[in-house]
Design a protein around this motif. Structure first.
Motif, PDB file in Angstrom:
ATOM      1  N   GLU A   1      49.604  32.353  38.391  1.00 60.34           N
ATOM      2  CA  GLU A   1      50.723  32.853  37.619  1.00 60.34           C
ATOM      3  C   GLU A   1      50.507  32.529  36.141  1.00 60.34           C
ATOM      4  OE1 GLU A   1      54.361  31.123  38.806  1.00 60.34           O
ATOM      5  OE2 GLU A   1      55.565  32.327  37.430  1.00 60.34           O
ATOM      6  N   TYR A   2      50.512  33.547  35.306  1.00 64.88           N
ATOM      7  CA  TYR A   2      50.520  33.327  33.864  1.00 64.88           C
ATOM      8  C   TYR A   2      51.873  33.780  33.352  1.00 64.88           C
ATOM      9  CZ  TYR A   2      45.540  32.350  33.960  1.00 64.88           C
ATOM     10  OH  TYR A   2      44.325  31.787  34.199  1.00 64.88           O
ATOM     11  N   GLU A   3      52.097  33.557  32.091  1.00 65.29           N
ATOM     12  CA  GLU A   3      53.432  33.831  31.580  1.00 65.29           C
ATOM     13  C   GLU A   3      53.797  35.302  31.735  1.00 65.29           C
ATOM     14  OE1 GLU A   3      55.547  32.231  27.556  1.00 65.29           O
ATOM     15  OE2 GLU A   3      53.529  31.517  28.018  1.00 65.29           O
ATOM     16  N   GLN A   4      52.835  36.177  31.432  1.00 63.86           N
ATOM     17  CA  GLN A   4      53.114  37.614  31.386  1.00 63.86           C
ATOM     18  C   GLN A   4      52.625  38.388  32.604  1.00 63.86           C
ATOM     19  OE1 GLN A   4      54.465  39.156  28.590  1.00 63.86           O
ATOM     20  NE2 GLN A   4      54.707  37.270  27.420  1.00 63.86           N
ATOM     21  N   PHE A   5      51.815  37.757  33.401  1.00 65.25           N
ATOM     22  CA  PHE A   5      51.177  38.546  34.467  1.00 65.25           C
ATOM     23  C   PHE A   5      50.689  37.597  35.574  1.00 65.25           C
ATOM     24  CE2 PHE A   5      47.959  36.989  31.704  1.00 65.25           C
ATOM     25  CZ  PHE A   5      46.861  36.744  32.487  1.00 65.25           C
ATOM     26  N   TYR A   6      50.286  38.207  36.680  1.00 71.10           N
ATOM     27  CA  TYR A   6      49.643  37.456  37.754  1.00 71.10           C
ATOM     28  C   TYR A   6      48.181  37.848  37.812  1.00 71.10           C
ATOM     29  CZ  TYR A   6      53.983  35.682  39.460  1.00 71.10           C
ATOM     30  OH  TYR A   6      55.163  34.994  39.570  1.00 71.10           O
ATOM     31  N   PHE A   7      47.323  36.853  38.064  1.00 71.07           N
ATOM     32  CA  PHE A   7      45.901  37.120  38.211  1.00 71.07           C
ATOM     33  C   PHE A   7      45.539  36.884  39.681  1.00 71.07           C
ATOM     34  CE2 PHE A   7      41.420  35.479  37.875  1.00 71.07           C
ATOM     35  CZ  PHE A   7      40.850  36.713  37.600  1.00 71.07           C
ATOM     36  N   VAL A   8      45.032  37.942  40.330  1.00 69.99           N
ATOM     37  CA  VAL A   8      44.724  37.850  41.756  1.00 69.99           C
ATOM     38  C   VAL A   8      43.240  38.141  41.962  1.00 69.99           C
ATOM     39  CG1 VAL A   8      45.227  38.800  44.048  1.00 69.99           C
ATOM     40  CG2 VAL A   8      47.043  38.654  42.340  1.00 69.99           C
ATOM     41  N   VAL A   9      42.554  37.317  42.746  1.00 71.54           N
ATOM     42  CA  VAL A   9      41.155  37.585  43.099  1.00 71.54           C
ATOM     43  C   VAL A   9      41.085  37.866  44.592  1.00 71.54           C
ATOM     44  CG1 VAL A   9      38.804  36.714  43.097  1.00 71.54           C
ATOM     45  CG2 VAL A   9      40.360  36.057  41.275  1.00 71.54           C
ATOM     46  N   PHE A  10      40.523  39.002  44.948  1.00 68.48           N
ATOM     47  CA  PHE A  10      40.355  39.370  46.354  1.00 68.48           C
ATOM     48  C   PHE A  10      38.922  39.829  46.570  1.00 68.48           C
ATOM     49  CE2 PHE A  10      43.214  40.358  50.015  1.00 68.48           C
ATOM     50  CZ  PHE A  10      44.141  39.372  49.748  1.00 68.48           C
ATOM     51  N   TYR A  11      38.530  39.961  47.840  1.00 70.70           N
ATOM     52  CA  TYR A  11      37.155  40.343  48.121  1.00 70.70           C
ATOM     53  C   TYR A  11      37.088  41.545  49.047  1.00 70.70           C
ATOM     54  CZ  TYR A  11      35.190  36.380  45.826  1.00 70.70           C
ATOM     55  OH  TYR A  11      34.798  35.506  44.861  1.00 70.70           O
ATOM     56  N   THR A  12      36.157  42.436  48.758  1.00 71.54           N
ATOM     57  CA  THR A  12      35.853  43.498  49.711  1.00 71.54           C
ATOM     58  C   THR A  12      34.612  43.088  50.478  1.00 71.54           C
ATOM     59  OG1 THR A  12      34.392  44.678  48.209  1.00 71.54           O
ATOM     60  CG2 THR A  12      36.721  45.249  48.131  1.00 71.54           C
TER      61      THR A  12
ATOM     62  N   ASP B   1      27.893  42.259  52.720  1.00 70.56           N
ATOM     63  CA  ASP B   1      27.981  42.441  51.269  1.00 70.56           C
ATOM     64  C   ASP B   1      29.391  42.081  50.848  1.00 70.56           C
ATOM     65  OD1 ASP B   1      25.488  43.259  50.684  1.00 70.56           O
ATOM     66  OD2 ASP B   1      25.920  45.399  50.726  1.00 70.56           O
ATOM     67  N   ILE B   2      29.517  41.076  50.036  1.00 69.27           N
ATOM     68  CA  ILE B   2      30.839  40.606  49.642  1.00 69.27           C
ATOM     69  C   ILE B   2      30.999  40.819  48.142  1.00 69.27           C
ATOM     70  CG2 ILE B   2      32.298  38.558  49.468  1.00 69.27           C
ATOM     71  CD1 ILE B   2      31.065  37.619  52.075  1.00 69.27           C
ATOM     72  N   HIS B   3      32.027  41.579  47.766  1.00 67.18           N
ATOM     73  CA  HIS B   3      32.225  41.852  46.346  1.00 67.18           C
ATOM     74  C   HIS B   3      33.612  41.448  45.910  1.00 67.18           C
ATOM     75  CE1 HIS B   3      28.406  43.626  45.774  1.00 67.18           C
ATOM     76  NE2 HIS B   3      28.577  44.429  46.807  1.00 67.18           N
ATOM     77  N   GLU B   4      33.663  41.011  44.675  1.00 69.63           N
ATOM     78  CA  GLU B   4      34.913  40.513  44.122  1.00 69.63           C
ATOM     79  C   GLU B   4      35.678  41.632  43.435  1.00 69.63           C
ATOM     80  OE1 GLU B   4      34.143  36.941  41.953  1.00 69.63           O
ATOM     81  OE2 GLU B   4      35.998  37.163  40.815  1.00 69.63           O
ATOM     82  N   VAL B   5      36.989  41.629  43.653  1.00 67.11           N
ATOM     83  CA  VAL B   5      37.860  42.512  42.876  1.00 67.11           C
ATOM     84  C   VAL B   5      38.906  41.634  42.201  1.00 67.11           C
ATOM     85  CG1 VAL B   5      39.482  44.432  42.946  1.00 67.11           C
ATOM     86  CG2 VAL B   5      37.559  44.385  44.516  1.00 67.11           C
ATOM     87  N   ASP B   6      38.925  41.668  40.884  1.00 71.07           N
ATOM     88  CA  ASP B   6      39.901  40.881  40.133  1.00 71.07           C
ATOM     89  C   ASP B   6      41.049  41.791  39.732  1.00 71.07           C
ATOM     90  OD1 ASP B   6      38.198  38.469  39.936  1.00 71.07           O
ATOM     91  OD2 ASP B   6      36.920  39.841  38.821  1.00 71.07           O
ATOM     92  N   MET B   7      42.260  41.270  39.822  1.00 71.98           N
ATOM     93  CA  MET B   7      43.419  42.101  39.512  1.00 71.98           C
ATOM     94  C   MET B   7      44.359  41.377  38.558  1.00 71.98           C
ATOM     95  SD  MET B   7      44.168  43.139  43.412  1.00 71.98           S
ATOM     96  CE  MET B   7      42.793  42.564  44.390  1.00 71.98           C
ATOM     97  N   PHE B   8      44.831  42.122  37.585  1.00 67.57           N
ATOM     98  CA  PHE B   8      45.869  41.616  36.699  1.00 67.57           C
ATOM     99  C   PHE B   8      47.116  42.433  36.998  1.00 67.57           C
ATOM    100  CE2 PHE B   8      41.824  41.017  34.666  1.00 67.57           C
ATOM    101  CZ  PHE B   8      41.900  39.746  34.127  1.00 67.57           C
ATOM    102  N   LEU B   9      48.166  41.771  37.405  1.00 67.19           N
ATOM    103  CA  LEU B   9      49.384  42.483  37.753  1.00 67.19           C
ATOM    104  C   LEU B   9      50.474  42.157  36.742  1.00 67.19           C
ATOM    105  CD1 LEU B   9      50.709  44.155  40.178  1.00 67.19           C
ATOM    106  CD2 LEU B   9      51.828  41.983  40.660  1.00 67.19           C
TER     107      LEU B   9
END
Lengths: 325, 325, 325, 325, 325
Positions: free
Chosen positions: E74-85, E96-104
């Motif tokens: 949790e950041y002040e303005q947004f959420y940072f989420v890391v997930f994997y495909t 094969d494992i790949h990272e997807v970073d998300m800013f919400l």
């Protein structure tokens, strides 16, 4: 079989009653405290008692079947407690585990069990002797009962521990191992497991009885329950320790068996090689070639024997050097 | 044997008293702080002390039996603490574990133990020397005692760790393994287990003493208890680490023994095959057929020996190629 | 296939209805309680029911797929519960595990399942017989359902336990072990694992249903759910115990196999050495040296045989002494 | 060796001071922020610093001994943090683990360590470059330090992971296994264990520093500490993964060794049986009976050899059929 | 590569934009919802985006490196989420494992990934089709993304499970075991471990997203996230089950290998003893003693052969009786 002990706390006298009708009389006196012990009751017996004391049908049903687990359940009018007595059969060395169901009301304790439980006689004596604690209420009786039951666990655990230690010592002694060792170890582990299955939920029961926010019993009684809790915790610790230790012993046993196998195979290898070399020499001089000069030497035979001996000794020394012997 | 040290915190002087009567006198001064050490008391002795200090019968009973586990129990007037001293016997390398029971009141500490405990002398010196901490109350004395006991664990654990490391080194060296290795490993694991059984509940005791919401001691003393808590946590960590490591060592040992067995069996196989082939050749030329042409060759015998040698070398090379040698 | 039982709690009469239209009529009466059982519905069927009862699309979707896990989910208007029935196939001894999805509303219970579930008939009988509990609401019906399902687990677990005990006994008996033993053990362990996978989350479901701060059901019904919770806890305990025990059995089996190998190798070693020594002697006297004095002795042959016998006996005694025989 | 960096946050200039007297001057300015680095101090040095900054004697004592464990302790005026730097020795491949003790006050950070710590130089550069973060207070400096230390763990773990993967690959390749494999595996596992012993309590330290209800640092700094927490969590995960994997590798190794043994024994068995059968035939025709008809056949010898060859081939085919070859 | 989809929730129309400038325009409309997908961005790209959306430098830094672990911050303005495909490579069978970073943020979702992620196309279709859910806000988009990713895990786990089951079946079939079995098992276990390393923290992420006291999303969206949570929990359960099962399979394999060894050794022992006894008899009658009466018997040779056969049969029967054959 029904047996009740009635106690008038003011007069400190105990009375034995044996019929439910008498119990009904006693119940009318709110200051009376009494213990009703029911052995191997029929379902009808339990139903009658249940009606008399307004026990919940579910608790009655639980009490009429064995194979519950240690537990305490709060009902509106009473507490239902399941505990276990443990005995070790002298000959078969098996654990005899029996259920004791208890209904604890404001001023009564009802115990239900299938077979005679010798611990109960002891409890009766403890209760009737310590008259000064009577004013602390029915909790003292429950404490006496649980404490007596838990105390009988200790000699059994000590016996199992002795057997475990003995097993461990034997592992390093006899060089002819057999499967009885493994069987005994497995048996022992199972008995520790069985004890643990009882001890852990019984500890939870005592935890509920002692640590509740709205305590069931008088503050002065609670300290005694804490003591039983302490005992069962120590017991559970010991059981866990030896379960763990027995796993290690089983692993160690595998190591030792493998090690023994190594020794056997080394012996076989060394002996085989030496004997086969000697046999080869004998075989060579048993060949029927026309021209084998050694055969005609006068001391050839003895030289050959000496050769065999020398080679055998050299091989033995070589294997000794390799630490195979 | 009874020994009491009385301290008047204002005057900072220490007095030794040896009878319960003198203790009774001292107790009347509310500002006095004193430590009563009781060695190997009879049940009567304990009863008397219990009456004098109004100790709860249950705590008295616990103190009169060994085989408790480390614990702290709150009673209305005092705290009952059980701790253990550990020594390692020089010759047998066994752990000597002794119980020390403590009653901690507002202004007194009573220690009960069966055998002489050398740690107590050290505690006495620490206490009587650090006069400036006296005003922090009786907690300082308990801290000195627990800290001294916990400090003696470290050289013992270090010794066990050294032995474990040594065992591990030896595993890869000697090629003649024997069951003494397994026995030593099992012994060592058991000693780590025994230490863990003490360390974990003692950590809990210190946790209770330090982290309570309504603290037992002065804020300034609490920091010292936290330090002891820290030490025992580190110790428990080390013990757990090496218990885990010893399990791995036992697995590794099994791997090594199996590997050694593989080597032995390869040697046996290679030697057997070579020698049996040679023997077969010798056997063939030892047959009594009338017509075996080779037998009449003048150098037949020598050719046969050379054949054996060549086959042996070829087989050896083949096995070398298979990395069996 | 759709089947509904409608109950008017005031008049205590049950009606069976089979079309959704009738259900719609019944729903209008707020005091009616009814159970809608849907077997192997098409997605359209579920959609219709979902619309009728305002069920959340996600719950509907979950109900239309198998392979959920036991769970309870709170939606605004209803609870969605997933439970499993377990049967053991007579011949293949495999576990048949089937999902039952339940929607629990204020006054209705909808059960959805793919195949016929025999437990449901029993539930229907229990529900329609115990008319006096009807006023406790729809919770009683859910309790009857869950209790019936959990009760069918016990004979299955008992069967697995018997098989496990039998396996253990067999381990120590037959001396010709084969891989079927290992296969059966692995199978059994897998079945215990499968049961555990169901029992543990179902216990959580019952925990949610009973221990909530704002309880779903009438206080009187809660006690019954607690009883089911108790049963499933006991079941999970038994399953865990035997999973653990089967691991130990597998270890013990390895010990026994290794031990047997040791015995075999000892036999081989002893027999090899004795026979090779005898063969060596025979080989020596089969050598063709010109001068072998023993060959000319009249009783040389018999002496030689006696020598072999004596050496064989001595070796056998020596190995006996080493406990190799 | 003493080294201090003083920073005036308003003017953003850094000054290096090397004597405690200068430090005393600086301290008088409440807006000053400074970092005092002490290398291999004598006990007297520490005492002096302790007096100057009013550090608690217990923390000073902890800082003067190595062999603490990572921890954070709150004192009235400051926080005491213990962290570890890890280096892997190039040649011996052993882990060098060194302790860094930190005292964090309102406006100062004191670091104490025995040997030179290269990470500290990097921290100094990071701190003096990022002047814009100075107003966030002393927390930024502690963050830089912990972040730098944790970052150096990653290449070490990566190296260990590479070694573990390499070990695993080697297990399936070489057919001549030796104990060096086991030794390396054991070593590696120990190093992972050592890292885990540091990583887990350091994660706890960072948890305390970030998640407290009354935070130590500015909100803006907290986010940075959370990032370090995240790194160390990932590290601990990797370490756990590979510890687990190495256990599996050790088990797999045992399987492979056993499997190899099987192959060796099959070879031995097949070769022994074939060669012994041939030898028996040779032995039979080496007997000295007067009447052995075959011996007089002209091609008897050759027939005998062919017989041996045929039997050998048939046996080989039979074993091939049994998949023993 | 940058791709943005802009949605005006009131008009329900979607627009694709491909430059950051257009995005800046869109952002000015507070009611707009948009998704910005960035593939393989340079650090400069990320910096620009970070400035535009006021993303915290730490989150930007995390997004620019692979090798994070699944997390939500949790950041002040947004959420940072890391997930994997996760994908399984067709040929190598590696994951094969790949990272997807998300800013919400309040009204935007930014996804960052290195390689093309096929799941994202599917998400786009789901999002643009379900226009009715648009008013629920940006949460629906994140849900679609996470749900799509988690759904792709299932066929992979199913594939691994099939392989595990197949491995288990093969263990009991082929009698010629080799190390490829162990290697495959180790590989499989590692893949389950890798999946578990992703699944467990992703479950924690979903737990944070759903169970918070101050929920991030609309109540109606939360139910959907709970569904994803449920899926990942089921997945983690399956993975744990099979990891456990594979350990058991490895143990079972060792048992089977040992058992096979036993069989081999029994065969060797039985064959050796029979053949050695026969050879000894042949050796005895191959001795050259002058006086061996049997040699002169006319049917001595045949009698001798019969003797060998009889002894062989008797020995075989004896071993049969011992169940060694």
């Amino acid at each position: 079989m029904l047996k009740a002990i009635h106690c008038n706390p003011h007069e400190h006298n105990f009375q034995r009653v044996t019929s439910l009708e008498q119990v009904r009389e006693i119940k009318k006196d709110p200051s009376a405290i009494f213990w009703l012990d029911v052995e191997n009751p029929s379902e009808q017996d339990l139903m009658k008692i249940g009606e008399e004391f307004q026990l919940h049908p579910l608790a009655i049903e639980d009490a009429s079947h064995e194979h519950q687990r240690p537990k305490v359940e709060e009902y509106e009018q009473f507490y239902f407690v399941v505990f276990y007595t443990v005995n070790r059969h002298q000959e078969t060395q098996r654990l005899d585990i029996h259920e004791v169901d208890m209904f604890l009301g404001q001023n009564y304790l009802i115990t239900v069990h299938e077979k005679p439980v010798s611990e109960l006689n002891e409890v009766e004596q403890r209760w009737t002797r310590n008259v000064k604690h009577l004013e602390w209420g029915i909790g003292v009786l429950l404490y006496s009962l649980l404490d007596t039951i838990v105390d009988t666990y200790f000699p059994i655990v000590d016996g199992l521990v002795d057997q475990a230690e003995d097993l461990e010592d034997r592992m390093f002694m006899g060089s002819k191992r057999n499967n009885i060792f493994t069987q005994e170890l497995l048996d022992l582990k199972k008995q520790f497991l069985a004890l643990r299955r009882i001890a852990t939920p019984e500890r939870d029961v005592l935890n509920v009885l002692t640590n509740r926010d709205n305590p069931l019993f008088d503050e002065r009684v609670l300290i005694y329950f804490r003591d039983v809790y302490d005992h069962i915790t120590r017991l559970a610790d010991t059981v866990d320790l030896y379960r763990d230790q027995l796993s290690t012993v089983m692993d160690a046993n595998l190591s030792i068996v493998s090690n023994d196998l190594n020794k056997v195979m080394r012996t076989l290898t060394v002996a085989s090689i030496i004997l086969m070399v000697d046999s080869l020499i004998a075989g060579i001089y048993g060949m029927n070639f026309e021209n084998i000069p050694e055969l005609h030497l006068y001391y050839g035979y003895f030289g050959c024997l000496i050769l065999m001996a020398v080679i055998s000794i050299l091989l033995a020394l070589a294997f000794k050097h390799l630490k195979w012997l």
